[in-house]
Design a protein around this motif. Structure first.
Motif, mmCIF file in Angstrom:
data_model
loop_
_atom_site.group_PDB
_atom_site.id
_atom_site.type_symbol
_atom_site.label_atom_id
_atom_site.label_comp_id
_atom_site.label_asym_id
_atom_site.label_seq_id
_atom_site.Cartn_x
_atom_site.Cartn_y
_atom_site.Cartn_z
ATOM 1 N N GLY A 127 4.811 46.612 16.281
ATOM 2 C CA GLY A 127 3.389 46.610 15.942
ATOM 3 C C GLY A 127 2.808 45.259 15.608
ATOM 4 O O GLY A 127 1.615 45.156 15.316
ATOM 5 N N ARG A 128 3.620 44.205 15.686
ATOM 6 C CA ARG A 128 3.140 42.888 15.245
ATOM 7 C C ARG A 128 2.192 42.228 16.232
ATOM 8 O O ARG A 128 1.516 41.248 15.885
ATOM 9 C CB ARG A 128 4.333 41.979 14.973
ATOM 10 N N SER A 129 2.088 42.756 17.457
ATOM 11 C CA SER A 129 1.129 42.180 18.398
ATOM 12 C C SER A 129 -0.312 42.440 17.964
ATOM 13 O O SER A 129 -1.218 41.688 18.347
ATOM 14 C CB SER A 129 1.355 42.740 19.802
ATOM 15 N N ILE A 130 -0.533 43.472 17.157
ATOM 16 C CA ILE A 130 -1.907 43.815 16.772
ATOM 17 C C ILE A 130 -2.475 42.805 15.767
ATOM 18 O O ILE A 130 -3.558 42.250 15.996
ATOM 19 C CB ILE A 130 -1.979 45.259 16.245
ATOM 20 N N PRO A 131 -1.797 42.516 14.651
ATOM 21 C CA PRO A 131 -2.324 41.457 13.784
ATOM 22 C C PRO A 131 -2.356 40.098 14.472
ATOM 23 O O PRO A 131 -3.235 39.274 14.189
ATOM 24 C CB PRO A 131 -1.399 41.467 12.575
ATOM 25 N N GLU A 132 -1.404 39.840 15.379
ATOM 26 C CA GLU A 132 -1.453 38.578 16.126
ATOM 27 C C GLU A 132 -2.723 38.518 16.973
ATOM 28 O O GLU A 132 -3.405 37.482 17.020
ATOM 29 C CB GLU A 132 -0.219 38.450 17.014
ATOM 30 N N ALA A 133 -3.051 39.614 17.636
ATOM 31 C CA ALA A 133 -4.277 39.660 18.440
ATOM 32 C C ALA A 133 -5.518 39.554 17.569
ATOM 33 O O ALA A 133 -6.498 38.888 17.941
ATOM 34 C CB ALA A 133 -4.310 40.954 19.253
ATOM 35 N N ALA A 134 -5.508 40.203 16.401
ATOM 36 C CA ALA A 134 -6.650 40.108 15.494
ATOM 37 C C ALA A 134 -6.877 38.658 15.073
ATOM 38 O O ALA A 134 -8.022 38.187 14.987
ATOM 39 C CB ALA A 134 -6.428 40.995 14.271
ATOM 40 N N GLY A 135 -5.787 37.936 14.827
ATOM 41 C CA GLY A 135 -5.921 36.530 14.475
ATOM 42 C C GLY A 135 -6.506 35.708 15.603
ATOM 43 O O GLY A 135 -7.329 34.806 15.372
ATOM 44 N N LEU A 136 -6.105 36.003 16.841
ATOM 45 C CA LEU A 136 -6.644 35.279 17.985
ATOM 46 C C LEU A 136 -8.125 35.588 18.170
ATOM 47 O O LEU A 136 -8.934 34.690 18.476
ATOM 48 C CB LEU A 136 -5.860 35.639 19.243
ATOM 49 N N ILE A 137 -8.510 36.844 17.979
ATOM 50 C CA ILE A 137 -9.923 37.222 18.070
ATOM 51 C C ILE A 137 -10.740 36.457 17.030
ATOM 52 O O ILE A 137 -11.831 35.939 17.327
ATOM 53 C CB ILE A 137 -10.080 38.742 17.905
ATOM 54 N N SER A 138 -10.238 36.377 15.812
ATOM 55 C CA SER A 138 -10.952 35.628 14.765
ATOM 56 C C SER A 138 -11.071 34.156 15.120
ATOM 57 O O SER A 138 -12.101 33.518 14.858
ATOM 58 C CB SER A 138 -10.224 35.786 13.425
ATOM 59 N N GLN A 139 -10.017 33.617 15.720
ATOM 60 C CA GLN A 139 -10.009 32.198 16.079
ATOM 61 C C GLN A 139 -10.963 31.891 17.234
ATOM 62 O O GLN A 139 -11.729 30.925 17.180
ATOM 63 C CB GLN A 139 -8.590 31.782 16.478
ATOM 64 N N VAL A 140 -10.913 32.713 18.287
ATOM 65 C CA VAL A 140 -11.632 32.418 19.523
ATOM 66 C C VAL A 140 -13.087 32.876 19.475
ATOM 67 O O VAL A 140 -13.951 32.275 20.098
ATOM 68 C CB VAL A 140 -10.894 33.071 20.716
#
Length: 302
Positions: free
Chosen positions: A81-94
């Protein structure tokens, strides 16, 4: 990888019954296109939020982020499930305007990904539309190992000044490979702003993947645009399971209609957009917890 076309199609009556079972009460306007059936559905639209001021951007900037997050819990690329917080972080960044999502569980968007986009765009309207893949044997949604439905989603942002509502569509391809997971798509029309679709195509048959891709781009999207009275402003993203290779009979470029442009990540993820959106650049973001890069396509729109 199998090259033979499975060619097995559901009858229209069965296909429409399956789709009707997968849409929310109140969904209507069942339609059929060459190779797909689809229905109107309901988008989830978040209330406008407040938050700290964010850097201003050009009003015509439109960035699309394509993500395959491998979060079913079944595939070998699953990372607890760790891809979801990783993706959330990328969304916040980009801070993309649009995110197309593959291989997610139903709660991943409302629990983590939509809040990340809302935090990136305080005061604007955030919407999402999810559509599960369908089991061939039962006609019910494919499940993640946590019991949630598994599939694709469109997640987007509309500025507060431009927001006029969001209309959603969900569908399934009639042309499928012989596997049990039947492929689907989700589309959202942010009224007066853009039409966006997300899909994940056949992984075991490139001819089927190309047939599905052409059905979506050449038939379904024009039909939805006609139903919505929209011309242009269209973006389709996903894991097409097709590469750009001019020597390959299943070249991804073969599902790009006239008046559209395709940009790919060098592998199987692609974004196809109407050419009233001006292309600026792309960036690939290495992801630790999924087997696909994050793929950002920077556009400007009229």
């Amino acid at each position: 990888m199998s090259r033979g076309r499975a060619g097995r199609k559901l009858t229209l009556a069965v296909g429409l019954a399956l789709l009707a079972s997968l849409v929310a009460p109140g969904s209507s306007a069942v339609a059929a296109a060459n190779g797909a059936e689809y229905v109107r559905a309901k988008a989830v639209v978040l209330p406008a939020t407040t938050g700290p001021a964010t850097p201003s951007i050009a009003a015509d900037r439109f960035w699309e982020l394509q993500l395959n997050l491998c979060n079913s819990g079944i595939a070998g690329c699953y990372s607890q499930g760790r891809s979801i917080p990783e993706a959330a972080g990328l969304i916040s960044q980009v801070r993309p305007n649009l995110v197309t999502l593959n291989e997610i569980c139903a709660n991943d968007v409302p629990d983590r990904l939509a809040p990340a986009l809302a935090q990136a765009w305080p005061g604007d309207r955030i919407y999402h539309v999810f559509n599960p893949a369908v089991r061939r044997d039962t006609g019910t949604p494919v499940k993640c190992n946590n019991g949630q439905d598994y599939g694709n989603a469109v997640l987007g942002r509309v500025s507060a000044a431009s927001y006029q509502g969001v209309n959603a569509w969900r569908g399934k391809y009639t042309s499928q490979d012989s596997g049990n997971e039947q492929r689907t798509f989700a589309c959202a029309y942010a009224v007066g702003d853009h039409l966006a679709c997300a899909t994940h195509l056949s992984a075991s048959s490139e001819p089927e993947a190309l047939a599905q891709c052409r059905s979506l781009l050449f038939d379904v999207v024009p039909s939805i645009r006609s139903a919505e009275g929209l011309v242009g402003k269209t973006i389709v993203g996903g894991d097409f399971n097709l590469e750009y290779d001019t020597a390959d009979p299943e070249n991804a470029q073969k599902c790009v209609p006239s008046g559209h442009i395709r940009k790919g990540d060098g592998d199987v993820q692609h974004v196809v957009f109407s050419n009233d959106n001006a292309f600026v650049s792309t960036t690939r973001y290495g992801m630790t917890h999924t087997d696909h890069d994050g793929f950002l396509v920077r556009l400007t729109k009229p």
